[in-house]
Write an enzyme that holds these catalytic residues in place. Structure first.
Site, mmCIF file in Angstrom:
data_model
loop_
_atom_site.group_PDB
_atom_site.id
_atom_site.type_symbol
_atom_site.label_atom_id
_atom_site.label_comp_id
_atom_site.label_asym_id
_atom_site.label_seq_id
_atom_site.Cartn_x
_atom_site.Cartn_y
_atom_site.Cartn_z
ATOM 1 N N SER A 7 40.595 43.201 46.766
ATOM 2 C CA SER A 7 40.066 43.565 45.855
ATOM 3 C C SER A 7 37.755 42.698 46.076
ATOM 4 O O SER A 7 37.957 41.888 46.827
ATOM 5 C CB SER A 7 39.879 42.135 44.993
ATOM 6 O OG SER A 7 39.148 42.359 43.432
ATOM 7 N N HIS A 30 41.317 47.668 46.238
ATOM 8 C CA HIS A 30 41.251 47.190 44.767
ATOM 9 C C HIS A 30 40.086 47.180 44.003
ATOM 10 O O HIS A 30 39.026 46.218 44.495
ATOM 11 C CB HIS A 30 42.097 45.568 44.771
ATOM 12 C CG HIS A 30 42.655 45.608 43.277
ATOM 13 N ND1 HIS A 30 43.771 45.869 42.410
ATOM 14 C CD2 HIS A 30 41.983 44.827 42.154
ATOM 15 C CE1 HIS A 30 43.469 45.926 41.146
ATOM 16 N NE2 HIS A 30 42.611 44.551 41.321
ATOM 17 N N ASP A 32 37.929 46.893 40.477
ATOM 18 C CA ASP A 32 38.516 45.788 39.357
ATOM 19 C C ASP A 32 36.546 46.399 38.805
ATOM 20 O O ASP A 32 35.874 46.598 38.961
ATOM 21 C CB ASP A 32 38.284 44.530 38.519
ATOM 22 C CG ASP A 32 39.608 43.354 39.892
ATOM 23 O OD1 ASP A 32 40.437 44.288 39.327
ATOM 24 O OD2 ASP A 32 39.041 42.955 40.549
ATOM 25 N N MET A 34 35.358 46.392 34.520
ATOM 26 C CA MET A 34 35.519 46.125 33.905
ATOM 27 C C MET A 34 34.733 45.931 32.730
ATOM 28 O O MET A 34 33.069 46.723 32.782
ATOM 29 C CB MET A 34 35.009 44.340 33.867
ATOM 30 C CG MET A 34 35.744 43.882 35.698
ATOM 31 S SD MET A 34 36.159 41.453 35.389
ATOM 32 C CE MET A 34 36.670 41.745 36.421
ATOM 33 N N HIS A 63 42.112 49.072 38.512
ATOM 34 C CA HIS A 63 42.720 48.275 37.632
ATOM 35 C C HIS A 63 41.494 48.290 36.598
ATOM 36 O O HIS A 63 40.212 47.577 36.670
ATOM 37 C CB HIS A 63 42.289 47.105 38.264
ATOM 38 C CG HIS A 63 43.029 46.000 37.514
ATOM 39 N ND1 HIS A 63 43.163 44.349 37.708
ATOM 40 C CD2 HIS A 63 43.987 46.379 35.546
ATOM 41 C CE1 HIS A 63 43.549 44.066 36.709
ATOM 42 N NE2 HIS A 63 43.875 44.997 35.109
ATOM 43 N N MET A 65 39.988 46.920 33.137
ATOM 44 C CA MET A 65 39.990 46.004 32.601
ATOM 45 C C MET A 65 38.959 46.508 31.662
ATOM 46 O O MET A 65 37.975 45.755 31.075
ATOM 47 C CB MET A 65 39.793 44.518 32.689
ATOM 48 C CG MET A 65 40.907 44.124 34.152
ATOM 49 S SD MET A 65 40.315 42.183 35.098
ATOM 50 C CE MET A 65 39.453 43.642 36.597
ATOM 51 N N MET A 134 49.374 40.371 35.868
ATOM 52 C CA MET A 134 48.448 39.212 36.052
ATOM 53 C C MET A 134 48.702 37.566 36.114
ATOM 54 O O MET A 134 49.582 37.682 35.481
ATOM 55 C CB MET A 134 47.512 39.352 34.885
ATOM 56 C CG MET A 134 46.295 40.559 34.688
ATOM 57 S SD MET A 134 45.649 40.962 36.491
ATOM 58 C CE MET A 134 45.047 40.186 36.477
ATOM 59 N N GLY A 139 39.027 38.757 33.726
ATOM 60 C CA GLY A 139 37.503 38.437 33.793
ATOM 61 C C GLY A 139 37.123 38.400 34.401
ATOM 62 O O GLY A 139 36.230 38.574 35.102
ATOM 63 N N PHE A 140 37.572 37.080 35.901
ATOM 64 C CA PHE A 140 36.586 36.505 36.819
ATOM 65 C C PHE A 140 37.670 36.484 37.827
ATOM 66 O O PHE A 140 38.146 36.298 37.970
ATOM 67 C CB PHE A 140 36.212 35.676 36.512
ATOM 68 C CG PHE A 140 35.437 35.162 35.122
ATOM 69 C CD1 PHE A 140 33.828 35.512 35.512
ATOM 70 C CD2 PHE A 140 35.622 35.808 33.677
ATOM 71 C CE1 PHE A 140 33.038 35.893 34.186
ATOM 72 C CE2 PHE A 140 35.370 35.348 32.366
ATOM 73 C CZ PHE A 140 33.498 35.755 33.370
ATOM 74 N N GLY A 141 36.687 36.753 39.164
ATOM 75 C CA GLY A 141 37.398 36.029 40.676
ATOM 76 C C GLY A 141 37.523 34.983 40.955
ATOM 77 O O GLY A 141 37.329 34.113 40.056
ATOM 78 N N GLY A 142 38.279 34.577 41.372
ATOM 79 C CA GLY A 142 38.225 32.886 42.189
ATOM 80 C C GLY A 142 38.698 32.780 41.235
ATOM 81 O O GLY A 142 39.192 30.916 41.644
ATOM 82 N N ASP A 172 47.824 39.664 40.597
ATOM 83 C CA ASP A 172 46.879 40.070 41.085
ATOM 84 C C ASP A 172 46.194 38.706 40.216
ATOM 85 O O ASP A 172 46.504 37.925 39.610
ATOM 86 C CB ASP A 172 46.115 41.305 40.041
ATOM 87 C CG ASP A 172 44.628 41.644 40.180
ATOM 88 O OD1 ASP A 172 43.627 40.351 41.326
ATOM 89 O OD2 ASP A 172 44.424 41.900 39.972
ATOM 90 N N GLY A 173 45.536 37.433 41.466
ATOM 91 C CA GLY A 173 45.310 36.276 41.005
ATOM 92 C C GLY A 173 45.837 35.734 41.660
ATOM 93 O O GLY A 173 46.574 34.917 41.853
ATOM 94 N N GLY A 174 44.368 35.043 42.365
ATOM 95 C CA GLY A 174 44.979 33.721 42.844
ATOM 96 C C GLY A 174 45.100 34.015 44.208
ATOM 97 O O GLY A 174 46.221 33.087 44.545
ATOM 98 N N GLY A 194 41.735 38.275 46.671
ATOM 99 C CA GLY A 194 40.210 38.786 46.394
ATOM 100 C C GLY A 194 39.721 37.582 47.930
ATOM 101 O O GLY A 194 38.766 38.144 48.706
ATOM 102 N N SER A 195 39.165 36.687 47.031
ATOM 103 C CA SER A 195 38.683 35.854 47.913
ATOM 104 C C SER A 195 39.366 35.301 49.243
ATOM 105 O O SER A 195 38.471 34.710 50.106
ATOM 106 C CB SER A 195 38.444 34.054 47.439
ATOM 107 O OG SER A 195 39.200 33.626 46.676
#
Length: 226
Positions: A7, A30, A32, A34, A63, A65, A134, A139-142, A172-174, A194-195
């Site tokens: 991401s 990926h 995002d 927003m 993606h 959003m 999800m 809305g936010f990464g990390g 997607d997410g964490g 992502g991170s």
């Protein structure tokens, strides 16, 4: 199959072309989008996606959003996206939108927020190429991975298998080295990281390591039945 989609939300936005090249071994990139309405954050739009698509050979996994994806999703296909994901919570006519995305030559994908159940949308699955579960609030990464989404991933994989569909299941997410195996064991086969990728000293190696972990977990659990 285990696809890793880094991401760029976790990348350096001032160096997007270089950051895209840093993960050229990835399956998709990926992206995002927003709008600060559907989610409380603002990222990038059509012009940046157009530029990014010209700067990398890695296909773009968009993606959205955003509010009113029915209007905007086709624009992102025109901008160079190979896959476009819209949120069912925001789409006015998800079947029509999925068919329009496909008609323009891209893969059509639908995303569900953590609190949105999959079961009401079972009949829509044949219209899709991918479904995104999800595993954090969008809305936010990390953010930290929500373990309570694992049963939902399993139920979704069961629905896909029941209908005999060639439908990718993305999370997607964490997603990280600590969580990707659980996602794969539950039935996911496309992983947005992502991170875990862009925070690594060697992003390309991070992609390879995540793919190996996911593939091993898949083979050990549900791969034979998929």
């Amino acid at each position: 199959m285990a696809l890793i989609n880094p991401s760029i939300l976790s990348a350096d936005f001032a160096r997007l072309a270089e950051e895209a090249k840093a993960v050229e071994g990835a399956d998709w990139l990926h992206v995002d989008v927003m709008d600060n309405h559907f989610v409380p954050n603002l990222t990038l739009g059509v012009p940046v996606v157009e530029s990014l698509s010209k700067a990398t050979d890695t296909p773009l996994d968009l993606h959205l959003m955003i509010e009113d994806p029915d209007r905007w999703a086709p624009r992102y296909v025109e901008a160079g996206a190979g896959s476009v994901t819209f949120h069912v919570e925001a789409a006015a006519a998800p079947v029509r939108l999925a068919r329009e995305i496909r008609a323009q030559g891209a893969r059509a994908s639908m995303a569900l927020k953590p609190a949105t159940p999959i079961e009401p949308y079972e009949d829509l699955l044949p219209e899709l190429d991918m479904l995104l579960i999800m595993t954090v609030e969008p809305g936010f990464g990390g953010q930290a991975f929500l373990d309570i989404m694992l049963p939902k991933i399993r139920r979704t994989r069961e629905l896909i298998s029941r209908h005999g569909l060639e439908l990718w299941l993305q999370v997607d997410g964490g997603v990280s080295a600590d969580t990707i195996e659980r996602c794969a064991e539950a039935g996911a086969d496309v992983f947005v990281a992502g991170s875990a990728v862009y925070g690594a000293d060697d992003p390309a190696k991070a992609v390879r390591d995540l793919r190996e972990k996911a593939a091993a977990a898949t083979a050990a659990s549900w791969g034979c039945a998929h």
